[in-house]
Design an enzyme around this catalytic site. Structure first.
Site, PDB file in Angstrom:
ATOM      1  N   ASP A  89       0.816  -1.229   0.000  1.00  0.00           N
ATOM      2  CA  ASP A  89       0.000   0.000   0.000  1.00  0.00           C
ATOM      3  C   ASP A  89       0.840   1.266   0.000  1.00  0.00           C
ATOM      4  OD1 ASP A  89      -2.066  -1.746   0.212  1.00  0.00           O
ATOM      5  OD2 ASP A  89      -2.370  -1.458   2.359  1.00  0.00           O
TER       6      ASP A  89
HETATM    7  N1  LIG Z   1       2.156   1.212  10.573  1.00  0.00           N
HETATM    8  C1  LIG Z   1       1.008   1.178  11.229  1.00  0.00           C
HETATM    9  O1  LIG Z   1       0.903   1.691  12.320  1.00  0.00           O
HETATM   10  C2  LIG Z   1      -0.175   0.495  10.645  1.00  0.00           C
HETATM   11  C3  LIG Z   1      -1.135  -0.036  11.521  1.00  0.00           C
HETATM   12  C4  LIG Z   1      -2.265  -0.651  10.958  1.00  0.00           C
HETATM   13  C5  LIG Z   1      -2.418  -0.676   9.570  1.00  0.00           C
HETATM   14  N2  LIG Z   1      -1.462  -0.159   8.759  1.00  0.00           N
HETATM   15  C6  LIG Z   1      -1.631  -0.245   7.316  1.00  0.00           C
HETATM   16  O2  LIG Z   1      -0.753  -1.244   6.827  1.00  0.00           O
HETATM   17  C7  LIG Z   1      -0.345  -0.925   5.505  1.00  0.00           C
HETATM   18  C8  LIG Z   1       1.144  -0.921   5.491  1.00  0.00           C
HETATM   19  O3  LIG Z   1       1.607  -0.977   4.176  1.00  0.00           O
HETATM   20  P1  LIG Z   1       2.801  -1.888   3.747  1.00  0.00           P
HETATM   21  O4  LIG Z   1       3.131  -1.467   2.376  1.00  0.00           O
HETATM   22  O5  LIG Z   1       3.873  -1.884   4.762  1.00  0.00           O
HETATM   23  O6  LIG Z   1       2.224  -3.374   3.810  1.00  0.00           O
HETATM   24  P2  LIG Z   1       0.961  -3.959   3.034  1.00  0.00           P
HETATM   25  O7  LIG Z   1       0.365  -2.972   2.131  1.00  0.00           O
HETATM   26  O8  LIG Z   1       0.106  -4.558   4.072  1.00  0.00           O
HETATM   27  O9  LIG Z   1       1.596  -5.069   2.134  1.00  0.00           O
HETATM   28  C9  LIG Z   1       2.392  -6.069   2.687  1.00  0.00           C
HETATM   29  C10 LIG Z   1       2.804  -6.993   1.571  1.00  0.00           C
HETATM   30  O10 LIG Z   1       3.818  -7.839   2.071  1.00  0.00           O
HETATM   31  C11 LIG Z   1       3.738  -9.069   1.367  1.00  0.00           C
HETATM   32  N3  LIG Z   1       4.276 -10.130   2.217  1.00  0.00           N
HETATM   33  C12 LIG Z   1       3.672 -10.750   3.251  1.00  0.00           C
HETATM   34  N4  LIG Z   1       4.488 -11.680   3.789  1.00  0.00           N
HETATM   35  C13 LIG Z   1       5.624 -11.664   3.060  1.00  0.00           C
HETATM   36  C14 LIG Z   1       6.853 -12.398   3.102  1.00  0.00           C
HETATM   37  N5  LIG Z   1       7.067 -13.350   4.025  1.00  0.00           N
HETATM   38  N6  LIG Z   1       7.812 -12.109   2.198  1.00  0.00           N
HETATM   39  C15 LIG Z   1       7.592 -11.166   1.257  1.00  0.00           C
HETATM   40  N7  LIG Z   1       6.465 -10.448   1.167  1.00  0.00           N
HETATM   41  C16 LIG Z   1       5.480 -10.691   2.079  1.00  0.00           C
HETATM   42  C17 LIG Z   1       2.289  -9.267   1.047  1.00  0.00           C
HETATM   43  O11 LIG Z   1       2.171  -9.730  -0.293  1.00  0.00           O
HETATM   44  P3  LIG Z   1       2.196 -11.297  -0.600  1.00  0.00           P
HETATM   45  O12 LIG Z   1       1.101 -11.911   0.216  1.00  0.00           O
HETATM   46  O13 LIG Z   1       2.017 -11.383  -2.063  1.00  0.00           O
HETATM   47  O14 LIG Z   1       3.548 -11.790  -0.177  1.00  0.00           O
HETATM   48  C18 LIG Z   1       1.684  -7.874   1.106  1.00  0.00           C
HETATM   49  O15 LIG Z   1       1.226  -7.393  -0.126  1.00  0.00           O
HETATM   50  C19 LIG Z   1      -0.944   0.427   5.173  1.00  0.00           C
HETATM   51  O16 LIG Z   1      -2.112   0.275   4.448  1.00  0.00           O
HETATM   52  C20 LIG Z   1      -1.251   0.994   6.563  1.00  0.00           C
HETATM   53  O17 LIG Z   1      -2.308   1.933   6.546  1.00  0.00           O
HETATM   54  C21 LIG Z   1      -0.339   0.409   9.280  1.00  0.00           C
END
Ligand SMILES: NC(=O)c1ccc[n+]([C@@H]2O[C@H](COP(=O)([O-])OP(=O)(O)OC[C@H]3O[C@@H](n4cnc5c(N)ncnc54)[C@H](OP(=O)(O)O)[C@@H]3O)[C@@H](O)[C@H]2O)c1
Ligand SMILES: NC(=O)c1ccc[n+]([C@@H]2O[C@H](COP(=O)([O-])OP(=O)(O)OC[C@H]3O[C@@H](n4cnc5c(N)ncnc54)[C@H](OP(=O)(O)O)[C@@H]3O)[C@@H](O)[C@H]2O)c1
Lengths: 99, 480, 99, 480
Positions: B397
């Site tokens: 994201d």
């Molecule tokens: N930081 C905070 O405080 C917080 C709290 C709550 C929510 N959020 C939300 O979380 C999101 C964070 O974004 P982000 O870009 O860090 O993460 P993300 O959008 O959740 O994407 C994580 C990606 O990691 C991949 N993944 C999972 N396990 C993996 C592994 N073992 N090896 C390689 N890839 C792996 C997944 O794809 P695959 O399944 O294809 O591998 C997934 O698409 C935002 O939308 C944010 O709003 C953040």
């Protein structure tokens, strides 16, 4: 307990102060701040200690007091230490040397 | 007022002052660490002041020592042992214990304190029990969900849960009213209250997805402040009331701030059910699942290594997947190889990358990545056009260009890392699965993007091996 | 008077709150803020009224109370009105029509 | 607690809440006006609540009505009549009266209240008298100096004043200690305290230059909060204590903020004596007086008018001199002529132009200058390079380019209006005299600068006449 009206004043002002104290927090600090505030909320230790000290030797009060003191202190000690560990990682003075 | 009273009173005032300064300081990077120490000092002062005022009997001292030894030691050990990546769970556990302490104090007074109690005291007991129990059970469930011990049962995603929770809330209300209304404390309503509010804490928390947990924990943290303030009314401590109110209010603000940073509203977190609970993805029509993509280029780790070898400027974009794969050390390894090879390496840190605020900072700091190489989003965004290779590691994201361009995207308006400006982008993830927001990512289809499918840690290790086999490892010695 | 310890708590918390409430003030607002805070400090009206109401008919107390009430209310009424006049000038909705 | 007590108590809490919201809102442009109303509402509530609680006797009502009528009416009239340009004086007057009220309450209790008084009450009385008297006399002197009724006597600039003030402070201390120590209130120490603290207020304020007065008034305003809190201790009102403490603390912060904005430290304001008191200027070696300039071009209003006639973009920079000359209406007149002539006109507002914060906004608003034409420094600075003519009207320090370039200048570091970037600059002032900071201005010697000597109002009127005589006036009708 202390007179109610006094307590309510203090409650109101404390809450307002709490609302004001935290303004803008950079996202990096969200977790440490949460953790630090959590440690502070362990201030219930005061209630536990009061309970024990005023138990007048009543065993259930002493026991419950000690257990609750344990829980509260777990919160306080653990909370402050863990916050410190987190914040230590953010400090800029950290040497850049590898693992 | 005796001299001791005056003294103890002065200490109380001082403790509140220091607590306020501590809370304030904790919200600024420069002062955060010393502010934490200040708050701890204030707490110590408050306890010392109270002990001086109360002058406990030897028996009391014994029990105090017992409680202190037990709780203190456990706290010490937990704080030292717990891995940095398990922070949210740990905070949840501590928080739950704080709630439990308030609950126990109120229970003890209600059940065993002989003195006759006024209405105000009884109301305080009810609040203390209610909030304390919710804080306790809610925090423990939150911890369990974050650790993966507890899943999200199906019924909590249907409207059944609303019926259950409303019933529990009503039961607590009934217990509380009866308890507050009767001058002699009766065991029946008390236990009803304890039970119903404990279950309520579970019921509410169980339905919330793991990714929203940081917000929930922050809210529960605010509750534990309220519980402390209520306990203050029960035992008649001004200081406890002030400190509890302060933390309660500050926690509320922090919860709000965290929600805003994650583009969520508090209400939708509490009542909206689980969002993007792991692989559920694709809740937004059309996007999200793998069939949604038309033009995807995938490549092997070998090809990626070749691009890295000649790159002058490399930026890593760590995300949730990196944390899940525990790949931070492998990443650091790769970065060191590249640096030895003469590349300039930095890490682009999005504020909400990962699943808790500051997640990436903590993760990379644990792997001894120098702080100067962690670059905040606003600083690094203008740098992408002059970057040769961007490696997106388990992030999704936070690099989605739709957030800038597509008003219909749920992410629209959230600032993202503009990796699409770089010359070449490699996206390391296991599949084409969606991230937290459950939507497709236009980045994957761009001509400069290539996917490297696999677990983040495995891919990173492969990259290291490839580079070493091409002689990059040997240059380390020469460069050093 | 109310018990001292209560009063001191309230004093401490009130001061802390005051320190927090005003963070960054744009220079344009310095004068209105000063003026508004000044009007609030006229809250001494409460003391004057208490004095009169509890004077028990004592003429000097009544007189001094009324005079101090006059001074304080001059501060309050004048202060709020003048602040409002100043702030009215800053309002953006003001029509640009000439004099 | 009776129902009325509970009611009154709730009102008190509500009033404090509203007062806090009011103070907070007053520090933001968008909410300032409604916040002021909120604070006024809170005050009304507090008074109503108190009256309900106290249930005054008919005699008491009569006296209350008397006081209300007197003070209220006067306040109303003053607030409506006073010109906008006299704001600082007015605030000082109001503030002094607030201090006087606290003083009178404490005096009345000390002299005529029969009940025996405890140590705490006596200390409160001492503080109330001391702070109230200083606030009163200090504010009145500040008003007098701002109005020009009171000068700065020579001895207040020598170290004599420190001796005088220390003596007065000691005398107050002696009176206060005696008053607090003796259980029966004695008239002697009381009057000593009243007299000494009144004189102390005068002594301290008298030595401060008129230009620093806003800071002093803000500080005295903070004092009057302290005096109110002390009066709260005297009559035993929680609400008064909270509100007083809040205003006292907020006033302190505001004072600090104002000092920072003016590049002054609070200590140097209080103990440094008068700075740049009108024409004293040139206290910085070499600069400042007229002999210091080597290359000055002066021109007549006629030449200036010709430049204006052909200018497409004109920026006026108003300063303290414009306020002194009361030239805002003449300026508005000229601007309307230029606009009718097709020029684009705006006003560059430096945050500390003039002698009180927001001085220029208030001044120009009074002359009905549209708010959109008042441009803040940060916004207009990048615009100067494409500006044809800048007219500096009685401003000096705020356009001094040394602030950017010369580290030895006392102004160094203060952001200034970069008028030297414009094509042509006319500086309208009476002489080559220095401004508030008392230093020379390198702007006057630049090749693009021409001085137009004369009183700001007179020059502006001449410019209007010139333009009209060249037919610009007649075009108004055509353009309209
Ligand atoms: N930081 C905070 O405080 C917080 C709290 C709550 C929510 N959020 C939300 O979380 C999101 C964070 O974004 P982000 O870009 O860090 O993460 P993300 O959008 O959740 O994407 C994580 C990606 O990691 C991949 N993944 C999972 N396990 C993996 C592994 N073992 N090896 C390689 N890839 C792996 C997944 O794809 P695959 O399944 O294809 O591998 C997934 O698409 C935002 O939308 C944010 O709003 C953040
Ligand atoms: N805004 C605030 O809150 C505040 C408060 C305190 C101090 N200050 C300080 O005040 C200064 C403000 O700068 P400024 O540029 O506005 O003013 P300034 O630097 O004080 O200069 C004012 C100029 O106006 C000229 N002048 C005086 N009477 C005049 C008249 N009747 N007609 C035409 N010109 C006249 C004077 O020169 P002649 O004598 O040659 O005419 C003087 O050089 C800053 O240094 C600031 O720090 C500001």
């Amino acid at each position: 307990m202390s007179s109610l009206d006094q307590a309510l004043w203090v409650l109101l002002l404390g809450s307002l102060l709490g609302l004001e104290l935290i303004g803008k927090v950079p996202p990096t600090l969200h977790t440490p701040l949460m953790s630090g505030a959590n440690a502070i909320s362990g201030i219930t230790v005061l209630a536990s200690i009061t309970l024990i000290a005023e138990a007048d030797g009543s065993p259930p009060l002493l026991l419950l007091g000690a257990v609750s003191l344990g829980f509260a202190l777990f919160n306080v000690i653990g909370g402050f230490l863990v916050t410190d560990r987190m914040l230590a990682m953010f400090s800029r003075k950290k040497s850049g040397a590898g693992s | 007022m005796s001299a001791i009273d005056v003294f103890g009173y002065g200490i109380d005032l001082l403790a509140v002052l220091l607590l306020a300064l501590g809370l304030k300081g904790l919200s600024k990077v420069r002062s955060a660490r010393s502010a934490n120490g200040l708050a701890a000092l204030a707490m110590g002062l408050a306890v010392a002041g109270l002990l001086i005022q109360l002058q406990p009997s030897p028996t009391a001292w014994l029990w105090i020592a017992l409680g202190t030894a037990g709780g203190g030691l456990l706290g010490l050990l937990t704080a030292q042992r717990v891995p940095m990546t398990a922070m949210p769970e740990t905070v949840a556990l501590f928080n739950g214990c704080g709630g439990m302490a308030s609950l126990l104090v109120a229970l003890a007074v209600a059940l065993f304190d002989p003195g006759d109690s006024g209405l105000v005291e009884r109301i305080s007991i009810v609040i203390s029990v209610f909030v304390g129990a919710i804080t306790f059970s809610g925090s423990i469930v939150a911890m369990g969900k974050l650790q993966g011990w507890i899943g999200t049962p199906g019924w909590t995603q249907s409207s059944v849960r609303h019926a259950v929770n409303i019933t529990l809330a009503l039961a607590s209300l009934v217990g509380g009213v009866f308890l507050a209304a009767s001058p002699v404390s009766e065991a029946g309503p008390l236990w009803l209250l304890v039970l119903a509010s404990t279950l309520l804490g579970i019921g509410v928390t169980l339905s919330i997805g793991g990714a929203d947990m940081p917000v929930v924990i922050s809210l529960l943290n605010s509750y534990s402040g309220v519980a402390a303030a209520a306990a203050g009314f029960v035992v008649g401590s001004q200081l406890l009331i002030v400190a509890g109110a302060m933390v309660g209010a500050a926690g509320l603000i922090l919860t709000q701030v965290m929600c805003t940073a994650m583009n969520r509203s508090l209400l939708s977190v509490l009542f909206g059910g689980a969002l993007g609970a792991g692989s559920s993805g694709g809740h937004v029509g059309g996007g999200g699942d793998e069939a949604g993509y038309s033009r995807i280029v995938s490549c092997s780790a070998e090809e990626c290594a070749m691009a890295l070898e000649t790159a002058e400027r490399v930026v890593f974009v760590p995300g949730y997947g990196l944390a899940v794969a525990q790949a931070q050390h492998a990443l650091r390894e790769l970065a060191k190889l590249l640096e030895a090879n003469g590349s300039e390496v930095s890490y682009a840190i999005h504020p909400v990358a990962g699943r808790m605020p500051g997640h990436m900072n903590v993760l990379l700091a644990e792997a001894d990545v120098p702080y100067e190489q962690l670059i905040e989003m606003d600083t690094i965004n203008p740098e992408f056009p002059r970057t040769d290779v961007v490696i997106v590691l388990g992030a999704n994201d936070v690099v989605n260009p739709d957030a800038k361009t597509d008003p219909s995207s749920p992410l629209y308006g959230m600032p993202v890392l503009e990796v699409d400006q770089a010359r070449q982008v490699f996206v390391v993830k296991r599949s084409l699965g969606a991230g937290y927001a459950g939507i497709a990512n236009a980045l994957f289809e761009l001509p400069q993007t290539a996917m490297v499918f696999g677990d983040a840690k495995a891919v990173l290790q492969q990259l290291c091996t490839e580079l070493r086999s091409q002689g990059v490892g040997s240059k380390v010695a020469v460069a050093a």
